[in-house]
Each structure stands twice: as structure tokens, then as C-alpha cells.
Design a protein around this motif. Structure first.
Motif, PDB file in Angstrom:
ATOM      1  N   PRO A 140       1.019  -1.317  -0.073  1.00 14.73           N
ATOM      2  CA  PRO A 140      -0.259  -0.070  -0.170  1.00 14.73           C
ATOM      3  C   PRO A 140       0.835   1.397   0.156  1.00 14.73           C
ATOM      4  CG  PRO A 140      -0.884  -1.450   1.615  1.00 14.73           C
ATOM      5  CD  PRO A 140       0.556  -2.100   1.032  1.00 14.73           C
ATOM      6  N   HIS A 141       0.170   2.268  -0.619  1.00 17.03           N
ATOM      7  CA  HIS A 141       1.044   3.632  -0.590  1.00 17.03           C
ATOM      8  C   HIS A 141       2.209   3.773  -1.496  1.00 17.03           C
ATOM      9  CE1 HIS A 141      -1.826   4.896   2.490  1.00 17.03           C
ATOM     10  NE2 HIS A 141      -1.628   3.907   3.011  1.00 17.03           N
ATOM     11  N   THR A 142       2.258   2.839  -2.535  1.00 18.57           N
ATOM     12  CA  THR A 142       3.397   2.924  -3.409  1.00 18.57           C
ATOM     13  C   THR A 142       2.826   3.366  -4.660  1.00 18.57           C
ATOM     14  OG1 THR A 142       3.030   0.599  -3.867  1.00 18.57           O
ATOM     15  CG2 THR A 142       4.721   1.265  -2.075  1.00 18.57           C
ATOM     16  N   ILE A 143       3.759   3.344  -5.660  1.00 21.54           N
ATOM     17  CA  ILE A 143       3.489   3.681  -6.933  1.00 21.54           C
ATOM     18  C   ILE A 143       3.695   2.806  -7.921  1.00 21.54           C
ATOM     19  CG2 ILE A 143       4.433   5.461  -8.719  1.00 21.54           C
ATOM     20  CD1 ILE A 143       5.132   7.219  -6.717  1.00 21.54           C
ATOM     21  N   VAL A 144       2.957   2.549  -9.107  1.00 23.48           N
ATOM     22  CA  VAL A 144       2.991   1.851  -9.942  1.00 23.48           C
ATOM     23  C   VAL A 144       3.100   2.614 -11.422  1.00 23.48           C
ATOM     24  CG1 VAL A 144       1.887  -0.002 -11.783  1.00 23.48           C
ATOM     25  CG2 VAL A 144       1.764  -0.480  -9.129  1.00 23.48           C
ATOM     26  N   LYS A 145       4.059   2.451 -12.077  1.00 20.67           N
ATOM     27  CA  LYS A 145       4.350   3.380 -13.307  1.00 20.67           C
ATOM     28  C   LYS A 145       4.182   2.577 -14.744  1.00 20.67           C
ATOM     29  CE  LYS A 145       7.482   6.741 -15.306  1.00 20.67           C
ATOM     30  NZ  LYS A 145       8.825   7.345 -15.161  1.00 20.67           N
ATOM     31  N   ILE A 146       3.242   3.084 -15.544  1.00 17.17           N
ATOM     32  CA  ILE A 146       3.573   2.182 -17.150  1.00 17.17           C
ATOM     33  C   ILE A 146       3.848   3.484 -17.897  1.00 17.17           C
ATOM     34  CG2 ILE A 146       1.027   3.130 -17.334  1.00 17.17           C
ATOM     35  CD1 ILE A 146       0.696   0.427 -18.925  1.00 17.17           C
ATOM     36  N   SER A 147       4.641   3.297 -18.842  1.00 19.00           N
ATOM     37  CA  SER A 147       5.261   3.981 -20.019  1.00 19.00           C
ATOM     38  C   SER A 147       5.260   3.274 -21.257  1.00 19.00           C
ATOM     39  CB  SER A 147       6.775   4.265 -19.469  1.00 19.00           C
ATOM     40  OG  SER A 147       7.417   3.041 -19.700  1.00 19.00           O
ATOM     41  N   VAL A 148       5.373   4.248 -22.267  1.00 20.46           N
ATOM     42  CA  VAL A 148       5.497   3.835 -23.546  1.00 20.46           C
ATOM     43  C   VAL A 148       6.624   4.650 -24.457  1.00 20.46           C
ATOM     44  CG1 VAL A 148       4.197   3.475 -25.672  1.00 20.46           C
ATOM     45  CG2 VAL A 148       2.895   3.552 -23.620  1.00 20.46           C
ATOM     46  N   SER A 149       7.357   3.549 -25.020  1.00 21.73           N
ATOM     47  CA  SER A 149       8.406   4.302 -25.929  1.00 21.73           C
ATOM     48  C   SER A 149       8.456   3.637 -27.193  1.00 21.73           C
ATOM     49  CB  SER A 149       9.971   4.181 -24.857  1.00 21.73           C
ATOM     50  OG  SER A 149      10.060   2.630 -24.911  1.00 21.73           O
TER      51      SER A 149
END
Length: 536
Positions: free
Chosen positions: A464-473
Motif C-alpha cells: 500500500p501507498h506505493t507507485i505503479v508506473k506504466i510507460s510507452v517508448s
């Protein structure tokens, strides 16, 4: 995950103009190891010439073989003999017989109509003025021009020996070329019986041609090898020469195998090389009159090893076919079971939802919790069934993609919205910075399924209280979608197993979420169906 972006002629027939060199046609009779005599054709309308030639060459021997004579009194008669005997080594041909150019017409018939480039042709004329030597040599594919008066016994013997030696060498080259063609043609299809038979035949041709092996040779494979006479071995397929050219009897087969387990093969100069598949003898290379050097034996063993590999490929292919049939049956029954379970489970979930809504005020805390757990279990079961049906569809080759130009950024934003109900209770923030990427040809529904699954996994195993990051390149012709979380990580030993069915990493979800072990398998199949790949 990486996706690939998809955006009536004159009497004398002269040679025609020079043509590009063509491979010599192969005649089955060329230098047949089953033949014990050299075949020689005499074409002349004078009976005395036939008698004198036979008498002059009665003691002829070359390469441990004598001569078998064939006699023709005209060009027409010779043509019929040549059609019936394509393995004639040499022909001595008169020019003037039933017509002034009968012999020359016969030469053209042999080379052009029969396509026989191996037979050696010697023009032997008593009327050189009718066919001048220089003209004939320049315009006809012959191997010698002699006047009858110039051929005493010694010269006739030497002329014929030279011709037969040339025929033998050309025939060996032809056999080796044909054998190599068979091997190269069969090599890409060594998972079928007929190409393996052709491969065996090509190997035998090379062995015979290169090493001058004897009469009766055989390569065969059996279902089982019996060391004693209590059981019979049966051939699966074979390729042979000499007495094995047409068939191999059970007695022949059992005798060959018996020889392998005795010293008899050494006494009879018989070479027997086993073909071993999975540490089991499944066939033999059998060669008679095998007087070979150590170097030749080494090369023959290499060719035999290639035959064993061909048999192993065939065995593996049929094993794979059997497994594929079993897998198809499994998919069929799995699909039926999943389909039949989905409707009852859907009804159960609907009933639970109905009770929760209609009797909410009358339920105590414990009863409400039971219903919540029941609803959760029903959701998990329906999710498992949906995944099973996807797996069945994918493995059955029925995953039909509906490709359309798709805005990848919009697809990612929709996916983030779809998993927000999982992220919000754990106060997990999903970060995505849209970038300008040209539209891609995708099945948007299936690709969203992949992105949602990856995001769900990231949320499931993140604290909990963390970050999930999604990216496109974007890189060259590829677009890379990456999902990164601040979770527990994946043990190194589990990374290679993540995309196998029903395999779960040795990591617990942080909120008690359930996993079917099929999500990443489906992601992999869908991504590969789009021509991409997925990795961790």
C-alpha cells in the motif's frame, strides 16, 4: 512488452547454338552395382564386324568385369535396344547403314531424345568420305572417331577400355550428384517417412559412388531389434541396392541382425553399422564386400550417424504429433467443462448479489461477511473459467485478432481506469505520462486484456501507498510498453517460469488477492499473436 509496427529437318542434324550448361539427367541403370558385366552395343550392318569385334574382345576385363555384347544391324534396331537397356556403357556405331547418316541420327537420338549423356559413343566407319572426321567431331557429341581399318585388336581393346573407364567415372559423378540432390531435397522434411526414405537412398548412393562399395547394400529401420531367433524383426522402411533393391524379406532382416551379434560379419567382409536412437538400436547400415580403409570407414560412420539423426527426428515428430492430439483432446474437454460451469457460477453470483441488495438491512455482520466471501469466490471462479476458455481458444489456434488502427495512449488510459477499483483500496498511485505514438494495428480488446493483466499483477504484489508506473517508448519499428512497480520483486529462480501455465511466483499478494496462474500465459500468447514479445 514489445510490439512490432506493421506497415522435317535436314538429313544431318547439327548441334544447335551453345546453351547454358544443364545438370546431366540421372538414369537408374548408370553403373548399377548389381551388374556383373559391362554392356557394350555394336551397331553395324556387316555381320563380319560383329564377329571380329567379339573375337578381339573375348578376354576383355575392366574393374573385375567382363563384357556383355548387344548387337544391332541398323540404327532403328539399336534404338530399341538402347530404350530397353539404359545402362549400356559404350556403343561402337557405323555411320552408313540403312541410310547414309543412320549412325549420326542414332547419336542424336541417344544424346537428345534419350538424354543419355553417360554412354560413350565411338564412331567406327568403313566409308570416311561419307562422314568426314573433323565435321563429325565438331557437330556431334561423340567420344571417338575411328576407321575400321585403324582398329587392330590392341587398339580396339585400348579404345574400349578408355571408353568404359570414362563411362564408369561419369556414372559415379552422376550417382553422387543424384544422391546429394536426394539428401538436400529430403533434409527440410525429415519428419515424414518418404523424405527419410529418399534421404537413405541418397546416403547409399554417396557411399557406393565415393567408396566403390559392393553389390548388395541396405539401410533399414525396424520397430524392434531381436538378438535371438525367438522373435521376428519387421522393417518400418528401407533403401537398398542389388538383391535388396525391391524388397527385404524377414529372413534377410533376421540374418543381418544375427550377423551383427556374431563374428560372421568379419569373416564375410560384411560391414554392419547400427543406427542408434535414444540408446536403442533401431536399424543398420549393411554393406557387403566392404574392403574399406580406416578413413573410408570413418566417413561411412558419419553418414550412418546422419541416418540415425534423421530417424530420431522422425521419431520425435511422431511423438510430438501424439502429444498434440492429446493436447487437443484436453482442450476440448477443458473447454466443455469451463463452458458448462460458467453459467451455473454466474447464476450463483447473481443470487448472492440479489440477496446482498434485497436483504441488506436484515443481515447481521457475520452473514454479510459470508455473502461477501461467497461473492469473492464466485468472482475468482468466473475469472478462472474465463482464463481457461482463453487458453483453450489460444492453444486450439482459434484466437482470431480483429486488427484496427488503435491509439495506444487511449488504450492505456482505459486500462488504468479498469483497474482503479483494485488500486484505490491500497492507496496505490498509477502514473502514466502520455506520449505521442502513431496509431498501431492492434486488436484493442485483446491488447487491453494484456495491459489490464500486467497492471493488476503490479497492484496485487505492491505494498500500500506505493507507485505503479506504466510507460510507452518507440524504437525503430517497435513500440515498448513497460509496467514497473515498487513491490517485492520476483525471485530469480521464478523468472523463467512466469509464462508457464498454472505456475505462480513464490511471492504472496499484499492484499490477499487470488491468482489463477494463467494471466501471464494469456498475455504472452496474445502479444506473440501480434508479432511482439513479452519479458520480465
Amino acid at each position: 512488452m514489445k510490439l512490432i509496427r506493421k506497415k522435317a529437318e535436314p538429313v544431318v542434324h547439327e548441334k544447335s547454338q551453345e546453351q547454358p550448361a544443364q545438370p546431366l539427367p540421372y538414369h537408374a541403370g548408370f553403373y548399377d552395382t548389381g551388374a556383373s558385366l559391362w554392356k557394350v552395343l555394336i551397331v553395324d550392318d556387316e555381320p563380319d564386324i560383329h564377329a571380329i569385334t567379339r573375337l578381339s574382345l573375348k578376354n576383355f576385363r575392366f574393374d573385375e568385369r567382363k563384357i556383355e555384347f548387344f548387337n544391332a544391324m541398323s540404327g532403328i534396331e539399336a534404338m530399341e535396344i538402347l530404350k530397353a537397356h539404359p545402362d549400356i556403357a559404350a556403343a561402337m556405331i557405323d555411320v552408313v547403314m540403312e541410310t547414309e547418316d543412320a549412325g549420326l541420327c542414332l547419336v542424336n537420338f541417344i544424346r537428345k531424345e534419350l538424354g543419355n549423356a553417360a554412354i560413350r559413343l565411338i564412331i567406327r566407319t568403313g566409308q570416311p568420305g561419307a562422314a568426314p572426321e573433323r565435321y563429325v567431331i565438331e557437330h556431334f557429341d561423340i567420344d571417338g572417331y575411328k576407321e575400321k581399318t585403324d582398329l587392330p585388336t590392341d587398339k580396339l581393346y585400348a579404345t574400349l577400355r578408355t571408353a568404359i573407364k570414362a563411362y564408369r567415372d561419369i556414372s559415379i559423378i552422376q550417382r553422387n550428384r543424384h544422391g546429394l540432390e536426394k539428401i538436400l531435397t529430403a533434409a527440410p522434411q525429415l519428419y515424414r517417412i518418404q523424405p527419410v526414405k529418399d534421404f537413405f537412398e541418397g546416403v547409399l548412393m554417396l557411399m557406393i559412388g565415393f567408396y566403390g562399395l559392393g553389390n548388395d547394400n541396405l539401410i533399414f529401420m525396424t520397430e524392434k531389434i531381436c538378438e535371438n531367433s525367438d522373435c521376428d524383426s519387421e522393417t518400418v522402411f528401407y533403401s537398398g541396392t542389388g538383391r535388396f533393391a525391391n524388397q527385404v524379406s524377414k529372413d534377410d532382416l533376421n540374418n543381418i541382425i544375427r550377423r551383427y551379434y556374431s563374428a560372421e560379419r568379419i569373416q564375410d567382409k560384411i560391414l554392419l553399422i547400427p543406427l542408434i536412437i535414444h540408446n536403442e538400436i533401431r536399424g543398420f547400415v549393411y554393406i557387403e564386400q566392404a574392403e574399406v580403409t580406416d578413413e573410408t570407414l570413418y566417413l561411412i560412420r558419419i553418414l550412418a550417424a546422419q541416418c540415425a539423426l534423421a530417424l530420431e527426428n522422425l521419431s520425435l515428430y511422431y511423438s510430438l504429433e501424439d502429444l498434440n492430439k492429446l493436447n487437443e483432446r484436453k482442450n476440448y474437454f477443458l473447454g466443455m467443462a469451463a463452458h458448462d460451469l460458467r453459467n451455473p457460477l454466474g447464476n450463483i453470483k447473481s443470487l448472492i448479489d440479489m440477496v446482498q441488495r434485497s436483504a441488506k438491512e436484515r443481515l447481521n455482520a457475520e452473514e454479510s461477511e459470508f455473502l461477501r466471501l461467497g461473492n469473492k469466490v464466485a468472482d475468482s471462479a468466473l475469472n478462472l473459467i474465463a482464463n481457461l476458455l482463453d487458453i483453450v481458444k489460444i492453444e486450439s489456434g482459434k484466437l482470431n485478432l480483429e486488427l484496427r488502427l488503435t491509439d495506444i495512449s487511449s488504450l492505456i488510459l482505459q486500462s488504468i481506469y479498469s483497474v482503479s477499483f483494485l488500486a484505490d483500496p491500497k492507496h496505490i498511485l498509477i502514473i502514466y505520462d502520455p506520449v505521442e505514438i502513431p496509431e498501431l494495428m492492434l486488436d484493442s480488446q485483446r491488447m487491453q486484456q494484456v495491459i489490464v493483466n500486467l497492471l493488476s499483477n503490479a497492484i496485487k504484489y505492491s505494498h500500500p501507498h506505493t507507485i505503479v508506473k506504466i510507460s510507452v517508448s518507440e524504437s525503430d519499428q517497435e513500440v515498448i510498453i513497460a509496467v514497473k512497480d515498487a513491490g517485492q520483486g520476483i525471485p530469480a529462480n521464478d523468472v523463467g517460469k512466469l509464462f508457464e501455465p498454472f505456475v505462480k511466483a513464490n511471492v504472496r499478494s499484499t492484499g490477499g488477492e487470488q491468482s489463477t496462474g494463467l494471466g501471464l500465459v494469456i498475455c504472452k500468447k496474445i502479444t506473440e499473436a501480434h508479432g511482439g514479445r513479452i519479458w520480465v
